[in-house]
Scaffold this motif. Structure first.
Motif, short mmCIF file in Angstrom:
data_model
loop_
_atom_site.label_atom_id
_atom_site.label_comp_id
_atom_site.label_asym_id
_atom_site.label_seq_id
_atom_site.Cartn_x
_atom_site.Cartn_y
_atom_site.Cartn_z
N MET A 1 0.82 -1.21 0.00
CA MET A 1 0.00 0.00 0.00
C MET A 1 0.86 1.27 0.00
SD MET A 1 -3.21 -0.38 -0.24
CE MET A 1 -4.32 0.81 0.44
N LEU B 1 -22.00 4.30 6.46
CA LEU B 1 -21.32 5.60 6.38
C LEU B 1 -21.80 6.52 7.49
CD1 LEU B 1 -21.52 6.17 2.52
CD2 LEU B 1 -19.53 5.46 3.83
N VAL C 1 -9.69 1.56 -6.96
CA VAL C 1 -9.70 2.10 -5.59
C VAL C 1 -10.20 1.08 -4.55
CG1 VAL C 1 -10.68 3.87 -4.07
CG2 VAL C 1 -9.77 4.51 -6.30
N PRO C 2 -11.42 0.53 -4.71
CA PRO C 2 -11.88 -0.40 -3.65
C PRO C 2 -11.05 -1.68 -3.58
CG PRO C 2 -13.41 -0.36 -5.49
CD PRO C 2 -12.43 0.71 -5.76
N TYR D 1 1.30 2.74 -3.25
CA TYR D 1 0.03 3.32 -3.69
C TYR D 1 -0.16 4.69 -3.06
CZ TYR D 1 -5.02 3.69 -4.58
OH TYR D 1 -6.26 4.11 -4.99
N ARG E 1 -7.83 -1.93 -4.04
CA ARG E 1 -6.60 -1.63 -3.28
C ARG E 1 -6.82 -1.89 -1.80
NH1 ARG E 1 -1.42 -0.49 -5.45
NH2 ARG E 1 -1.76 0.33 -7.54
N TYR E 2 -7.99 -1.41 -1.30
CA TYR E 2 -8.25 -1.57 0.14
C TYR E 2 -8.62 -3.01 0.48
CZ TYR E 2 -8.19 3.49 0.01
OH TYR E 2 -7.79 4.80 -0.17
N ARG F 1 -13.45 7.52 -0.89
CA ARG F 1 -12.57 6.40 -0.48
C ARG F 1 -13.15 5.68 0.73
NH1 ARG F 1 -7.89 5.85 -2.99
NH2 ARG F 1 -7.32 7.52 -4.43
N ARG F 2 -13.71 6.45 1.65
CA ARG F 2 -14.32 5.82 2.83
C ARG F 2 -15.50 4.96 2.39
NH1 ARG F 2 -13.67 4.81 7.34
NH2 ARG F 2 -14.97 6.11 8.66
N LEU G 1 -15.85 3.49 -0.32
CA LEU G 1 -15.38 2.32 -1.08
C LEU G 1 -14.58 1.36 -0.21
CD1 LEU G 1 -14.40 4.08 -4.43
CD2 LEU G 1 -16.50 2.84 -3.89
N GLY G 2 -14.49 1.66 1.06
CA GLY G 2 -13.90 0.67 1.97
C GLY G 2 -12.64 1.07 2.70
N ALA G 3 -12.19 2.30 2.52
CA ALA G 3 -10.98 2.72 3.25
C ALA G 3 -11.33 2.99 4.71
CB ALA G 3 -10.41 3.98 2.62
N SER G 4 -10.52 2.49 5.61
CA SER G 4 -10.76 2.75 7.02
C SER G 4 -10.15 4.10 7.39
CB SER G 4 -10.15 1.65 7.87
OG SER G 4 -8.75 1.66 7.73
N ARG G 5 -10.51 4.58 8.59
CA ARG G 5 -9.93 5.85 9.05
C ARG G 5 -8.41 5.77 9.10
NH1 ARG G 5 -14.18 6.50 13.43
NH2 ARG G 5 -15.71 7.83 12.43
N SER G 6 -7.91 4.63 9.59
CA SER G 6 -6.45 4.51 9.74
C SER G 6 -5.77 4.53 8.37
CB SER G 6 -6.09 3.25 10.52
OG SER G 6 -6.68 2.13 9.92
N GLU G 7 -6.42 3.94 7.36
CA GLU G 7 -5.82 3.97 6.02
C GLU G 7 -5.79 5.39 5.46
OE1 GLU G 7 -6.70 -0.48 4.22
OE2 GLU G 7 -8.39 0.83 4.64
N ILE G 8 -6.87 6.13 5.70
CA ILE G 8 -6.91 7.54 5.26
C ILE G 8 -5.85 8.35 6.01
CG2 ILE G 8 -8.34 9.64 5.24
CD1 ILE G 8 -9.25 7.58 3.18
N ARG H 1 -17.86 -3.09 4.56
CA ARG H 1 -18.35 -2.22 3.48
C ARG H 1 -17.60 -2.51 2.18
NH1 ARG H 1 -18.36 2.45 6.20
NH2 ARG H 1 -16.22 2.96 5.72
N ASN H 2 -16.28 -2.66 2.33
CA ASN H 2 -15.43 -2.91 1.16
C ASN H 2 -15.77 -4.23 0.49
OD1 ASN H 2 -12.39 -4.13 0.35
ND2 ASN H 2 -12.90 -2.11 -0.41
N GLN I 1 -2.43 7.48 4.66
CA GLN I 1 -2.26 8.06 3.32
C GLN I 1 -1.87 9.55 3.42
OE1 GLN I 1 -5.77 8.00 0.74
NE2 GLN I 1 -4.96 9.84 -0.24
N LEU J 1 -0.50 8.34 -4.83
CA LEU J 1 -1.58 9.29 -4.54
C LEU J 1 -1.02 10.64 -4.09
CD1 LEU J 1 -4.15 7.03 -2.66
CD2 LEU J 1 -4.16 7.71 -5.05
N SER K 1 -15.36 -0.84 7.88
CA SER K 1 -14.77 -0.50 6.57
C SER K 1 -14.53 -1.77 5.76
CB SER K 1 -13.44 0.24 6.76
OG SER K 1 -13.65 1.41 7.48
N ASP L 1 -14.44 0.77 13.52
CA ASP L 1 -14.32 1.40 12.20
C ASP L 1 -13.62 0.50 11.18
OD1 ASP L 1 -14.48 3.87 10.44
OD2 ASP L 1 -12.34 3.44 10.38
N ASN L 2 -12.57 -0.17 11.63
CA ASN L 2 -11.85 -1.06 10.71
C ASN L 2 -12.74 -2.20 10.23
OD1 ASN L 2 -9.42 0.25 10.56
ND2 ASN L 2 -8.51 -0.84 12.28
#
Lengths: 438, 238
Positions: free
Chosen positions: A1, B54, B106-107, A4, B109-110, A346-347, A349-356, B81-82, A359, A8, B78, B74-75
């Motif tokens: 990541m 969300l 994008v999705p 990636y 990648r996560y 991004r959130r 689409l599945g990004a967690s807070r920690s990933e954001i 959701r992903n 990044q 970005l 997420s 949250d993890n």
């Protein structure tokens, strides 16, 4: 990541070039200023001979009469020794190595008729000076030990002087005219510029090393003058060179190499015995009479090689860096909040807070790194300015690898610190707010 | 599969308290195509955001694929959701400086897929929406309908159980809206559960079930016979 996130970050930089440029300049200015000041301070305070700094000792004797003292030194000891003390303590066999030392100079009279005579600083020393202070030789070596007892006109010159007089050829065996006396060259030392010039801190801590080295034993024969400080404390008639040799004027220095604590204790005892002996013949009458041995690090400290003002300057420069970073925080907030809708996507689409969060920290680190590079360039410019203003600092004003790594560390550390709040803020935003309005 | 019981969502400011959802209960089964209608401010989008995790909710119980959502951090939310949910928005929400390939990526990648697997999925998804020839194009180089198809491809690449669509045709003209709708119906036929918020009564009629929300509560259920254009091609070209 990580790759990636880097990709970005690069896209983000391209998307907001002006804002990013402002941040890079802000960080660069802060790093540039703080690294300029830090470099000078670091190089001043740097141990000039780390492998031996705790084995080389400068000898001081409290030879003042009652009511006299050296106000500039905490323990009130004089910086230097009298000639007679330098000669007397040189008899001790306790030190592993020892050298008397005097700052002097000569007019050099070149062989070539088209080259006018010129003055060069010199040092009168004993043959062990070179091995004690790890002076590298390009050609030849030091003179024989017997020269320190039975003087001969021999000399060791610097590479620079050898280049000037002999075009860099091996000049060992050739002669050089110093103040109308012919000296035979026995060695040429390689480039050697200890900074600070720890072996003579009271004649310019950051002056260049000498170009000429002659035997100390020649002092009484050729009446070699002192080009350094002469510290007198009582009224004496000094009409001749012999008067000076016999006087209480302190103008010589003395260094010993004591490889361990036991030798140091023995030598300290020997010096105290010497003081007792001198007191019996009417010298050292002050009740404070004593001997002091200070290693290179201690000697640099008591001589305040790094002025206390420098510490204040370092703090001020870091305050400036802090101001730059606070500005950067503001710019980062503007940059990140502009990107909040993308974060929302991004959130979703599945990004967690920690990933954001990560990044954005990578984003900040990349900007910080670019700012650090600009800072290093500005730092170099700053050091060139220092060099231009203070020629005696010429040996100090360069960044070594350690300083470059420190600069990168400070940049990354301060950038990440500055980025923590904006990154935290952006990763806490509610994504649904932006999804409807993007 | 999706079960909401007495969900309550209140938005509070210093002066106002707005009840977006009140004792909202709903079950959606696997493979359904549910249209959610209602007047503006009725709570449709809040319902969709809570469904997609969300937004959090104040009270009630929400189970998604057997998991009690309120107990997830949250993890975990997420990740769920992903893996299980895909979104389609009215304004497409593509990332403007990423090309189509990278947008669909994008999705994935996560999700932690390998580069090879991601490439396979992206190419398949773009192929399916008829945009495989435009992988290196930026969203700004596409029409609205094409952008929405990229958004659908982004969802398809993750092979979600649920597809949540918020006014997916709201920004499109009628022809493009029809094409997008056909694509959604095709996706639903292949097993993906779709929940679509819409103002368009005609589009809502094409769903199997219509839920009408008023003042944050379900006011009406209608089980409808799906109206499908079965003769439409499976791949739509630009």
């Amino acid at each position: 990541m990580f790759s990636y996130y880097l990709k970005l970050s690069w896209l983000s930089i391209k998307r907001t070039p002006m804002l990013t440029a402002l941040m890079i300049v802000a960080i660069g200015l802060g790093i540039g200023v703080s690294m300029t000041v830090l470099t000078v301070n670091y190089m001043m305070d740097k141990d000039p001979i780390p492998s031996k700094s705790h084995q080389l000792f400068h000898v001081q004797l409290y030879t003042y009469g009652e009511g006299h003292r050296n106000n500039r030194m905490e323990d009130e000891f004089p910086y230097q020794l009298t000639y007679q003390d330098a000669m007397n303590i040189h008899r001790s066999e306790v030190p592993l190595r020892k050298t008397r030392s005097l700052s002097t100079g000569f007019s050099v009279i070149p062989e070539a008729a088209d080259m006018p005579p010129f003055l060069k600083s010199a040092r009168a020393i004993d043959h062990e000076f070179f091995s004690m202070f790890k002076v590298p030789f390009l050609f030849g070596g030091t003179w024989d030990a017997e020269v320190d007892q039975s003087p001969r006109e021999v000399v060791i010159i610097s590479k620079e002087l050898n280049d000037q007089l002999f075009k860099g050829e091996d000049s060992v065996g050739r002669s050089i005219n110093l103040a109308t006396i012919e000296y035979t060259i026995v060695g040429v030392i390689d480039s050697w510029q200890p900074a600070p010039k720890f072996y003579d801190l009271n004649n310019g801590s950051f002056n260049d090393a000498e170009s000429i080295f002659v035997p100390f034993s020649l002092l009484p024969i050729h009446e070699i003058p002192s080009w350094g400080n002469n510290n007198g404390w009582r009224s004496e008639k000094i009409n001749t060179y012999q008067d000076k040799l016999a006087s209480e004027t302190m103008w010589n220095q003395y260094w010993v190499e004591l490889p361990n604590e036991e030798t140091k204790a023995n030598y300290q005892q020997w010096l105290e015995g010497y003081i007792d002996e001198q007191q019996k013949i009417g010298r050292f009458q002050n009740k404070k009479a004593a001997a002091s041995l200070k290693n290179v690090v201690q000697w640099m400290k008591v001589n305040q090689v790094v002025p206390s003002d420098n510490s204040i300057l370092v703090w001020l420069s870091f305050m400036f860096l802090a101001v730059c970073m606070i500005n950067t925080i503001g710019l980062l907030l503007a940059k990140f909040l502009k990107r909040a809708p993308e974060v929302g996507v991004r959130r979703a689409l599945g990004a967690s807070r920690s990933e954001i969060f990560i990044q954005h920290l990578v984003d900040v680190s990349l900007i910080g790194l670019l700012g650090g590079l600009v800072g290093l360039l500005l730092g170099q410019l700053g050091l060139m300015g220092v060099k231009h203003l203070y020629s005696s600092y010429s040996q100090l004003v360069h960044m070594d690898l350690t300083l470059i790594l420190i600069a990168i560390g400070i940049t990354l550390g301060s950038s990440v610190l500055a980025g923590l709040y904006p990154a935290w803020l952006i990763c806490r935003t509610n994504p649904s707010v932006y999804l409807k309005i993007q | 599969m999706l079960k909401m019981n007495n969900i309550k969502k209140v938005f509070r400011t210093d002066l106002v308290e707005t009840h977006a959802l009140r004792d909202f209960s709903l079950e959606v089964n696997e493979g359904e195509f549910v249209a959610v209608t209602g007047p503006s401010g009725s709570g449709k989008t809040t319902f969709l955001n809570i469904t997609g995790m969300l937004e959090t909710f104040n009270d009630g119980r929400y189970e998604l694929d057997g998991k009690d959502v309120s107990k997830l951090n949250d993890n975990q939310r997420s990740k769920l959701r992903n893996e299980k949910i895909g979104f389609i928005f009215q304004s497409f929400n593509l990332i403007p400086d990423l090309n189509l390939f990278d947008n669909v990526d994008v999705p994935l990648r996560y999700r932690g897929f390998s580069a090879k697997e991601r490439k396979r999925r992206i190419e398949n998804a773009l192929e399916r929406v008829g945009l495989s020839a435009r992988m290196k194009h930026l969203p700004s180089q596409l029409s609205g309908g094409q952008q929405q198809r990229v958004a659908i491809a982004r969802t398809l690449a993750g092979e979600p159980l649920f597809l949540l669509a918020d006014e997916p045709t709201g920004n499109l003209d009628s022809l493009m809206a029809r094409q997008v709708m056909q694509l959604l119906e095709e996706i639903n036929q292949q097993g993906t559960t779709i929940i679509m918020v819409t103002h368009d009564a005609e589009l809502a009629r094409r769903a199997q079930r219509n839920i009408h929300i008023v003042d944050g509560q379900v006011s009406d259920y209608q089980q409808l016979e799906p109206v499908l254009d079965v003769a439409e091609p499976k791949t739509i070209t630009a």
